[in-house]
Scaffold this active site. Structure first.
Site, mmCIF file in Angstrom:
data_model
loop_
_atom_site.group_PDB
_atom_site.id
_atom_site.type_symbol
_atom_site.label_atom_id
_atom_site.label_comp_id
_atom_site.label_asym_id
_atom_site.label_seq_id
_atom_site.Cartn_x
_atom_site.Cartn_y
_atom_site.Cartn_z
ATOM 1 N N LYS A 1 0.843 -1.190 0.000
ATOM 2 C CA LYS A 1 0.000 0.000 0.000
ATOM 3 C C LYS A 1 0.884 1.248 0.000
ATOM 4 C CE LYS A 1 -0.376 -0.022 5.051
ATOM 5 N NZ LYS A 1 -1.278 -0.063 6.216
ATOM 6 N N TYR B 1 12.901 31.835 3.979
ATOM 7 C CA TYR B 1 11.641 32.494 4.289
ATOM 8 C C TYR B 1 11.547 32.860 5.767
ATOM 9 C CZ TYR B 1 9.731 31.225 -0.289
ATOM 10 O OH TYR B 1 9.496 31.101 -1.626
#
EC number: 5.1.1.1
Length: 368
Positions: free
Chosen positions: A38, A264
């Site tokens: 998965k 940032y």
């Protein structure tokens, strides 16, 4: 191995083979093996991982959702595929691709029976999930008789396995809880056999169950994280080999002077002359902001380089002061050193979250 020239996830199929063969070696010869692929095979690409494992002889594949199972069929997988958490809206697609649903509630049982009757299925294989303490999905122990009655009233579907999921199989402090889960599952299986007149395949062990609880291996086992190199325990991890290595390169090197800021929101302020390197890898690739500001670190030419400032969407910056490196040099984010488990721990998370979160835009390179 050649040095990389861009951000790549190197997938070592030899390590995958080793992990599968090691896990198999702990089992009885007749114990079946379910490979859990998965979440894009835990980030390694199920379209490449599953065919490799199929050639090695796995007995079943397990995925979370129907779409993941369809992807396996489209990749040519013929081995049975169980869908662990199917939704009723996908039942027709599931049946079209010969996928086997895990039935975990009376609602899902009723709705799949409707689909089975409409499509005139005959003894279509399903897997019944029972809850023994994880409390996510599954019928309760007291519901065995009701489930068996529903099955006996029709011939469209047949339970080919009963299963449950251990909640803390790697934790020695939860040994009593785990023993109670195993005992509850045995009672459920015995009661089902008594009422239904046959005994489906039984499976309860995940990777940690395989490694820590031999009496919970039953007829089949399920392994996900173990196949990819992690055993949820430092000692067990030494017996496995990490399959994925996330590597990137230095795009540019900057020299910051005292007081200069980086990134940032000026997430890093240099306290002295500092050499920094910018890497083409960011939170859109799966390395989240939680690894910034000195928490995470990578390896540059064998030396530890902390991630500084805020991780950007497509880039992150590291402190390479005192490290002999240049633009274009390879950087190891995780692999053998640091491992994904070690890297994830710096941000107080686990290898599962890290490796399954690596974006599909990161190129996968397969080696053996």
């Amino acid at each position: 191995m050649s040095k990389v020239a861009e951000t790549v996830l190197e997938v070592d199929l030899g390590a995958l083979r080793h992990n599968y063969e090691f896990l198999k070696s702990t089992l009885r010869p007749d114990t079946k093996f379910i490979a859990v692929v998965k979440a894009f095979a835990y980030g390694h690409d199920s379209r490449r991982i599953a065919p490799f494992l199929e050639k090695l002889g796995v007995d079943y594949f397990a995925v979370a959702y129907t779409s993941e199972g369809i992807e396996l069929r489209e990749a040519g997988i013929q081995t049975p595929v169980m869908v662990l958490h199917p939704q009723s809206v996908h039942f027709d697609d599931l049946a079209d691709h010969r996928l086997e649903p895990c039935i975990y509630s009376h609602r899902i049982l009723s709705l799949f029976l409707e689909t089975a009757k409409t499509r005139k299925m005959d003894a279509y294989p399903v897997h019944l999930k029972f809850n023994t303490g994880l409390n996510r999905l599954g019928f309760g122990e007291h519901e065995v008789e009701r489930v068996v009655t529903a099955l006996q009233e029709q011939t469209n579907i047949k339970a080919v396995s009963l299963f449950s999921h251990l909640a803390a199989s790697e934790d020695p402090d939860e040994e009593v809880f785990t023993r109670n889960q195993i005992a509850a599952f045995r009672r459920i299986a015995d009661n089902f056999e008594k009422l239904a007149g046959y005994r489906p395949l039984l499976h309860q062990s995940n990777t940690s169950g395989i490694l820590c609880h031999p009496d919970a291996r039953f007829d089949m086992v399920r392994s996900g994280i173990g196949l990819y190199g992690y055993g949820n325990d430092e000692i067990k991890d030494r017996l496995l080999r990490p399959v994925g290595s996330l590597k990137t390169v230095i795009s540019q090197i900057h020299q910051l002077e005292k007081g200069d800021s980086l990134g940032y929101n000026r997430g890093y302020i240099a306290e002295k002359t500092t050499m920094t390197a910018t890497l083409p890898l960011g939170h859109a690739d799966g390395i989240g902001r939680q690894y910034g500001k000195g928490k995470g670190h990578v390896s540059v030419n064998g030396q530890k380089a902390p991630i500084i400032g805020n991780v950007c969407m497509d880039m992150l910056m590291i402190d390479v002061t005192g490290i002999d490196c240049k633009e274009g040099d390879e950087v190891i984010v995780y692999g053998k050193n640091p491992t994904a488990e070690e890297f994830a721990a710096t941000a107080n998370t686990i290898s599962y979250e890290l490796i399954t979160g690596i974006s599909r835009r990161v190129k996968r390179v397969y080696i053996e």
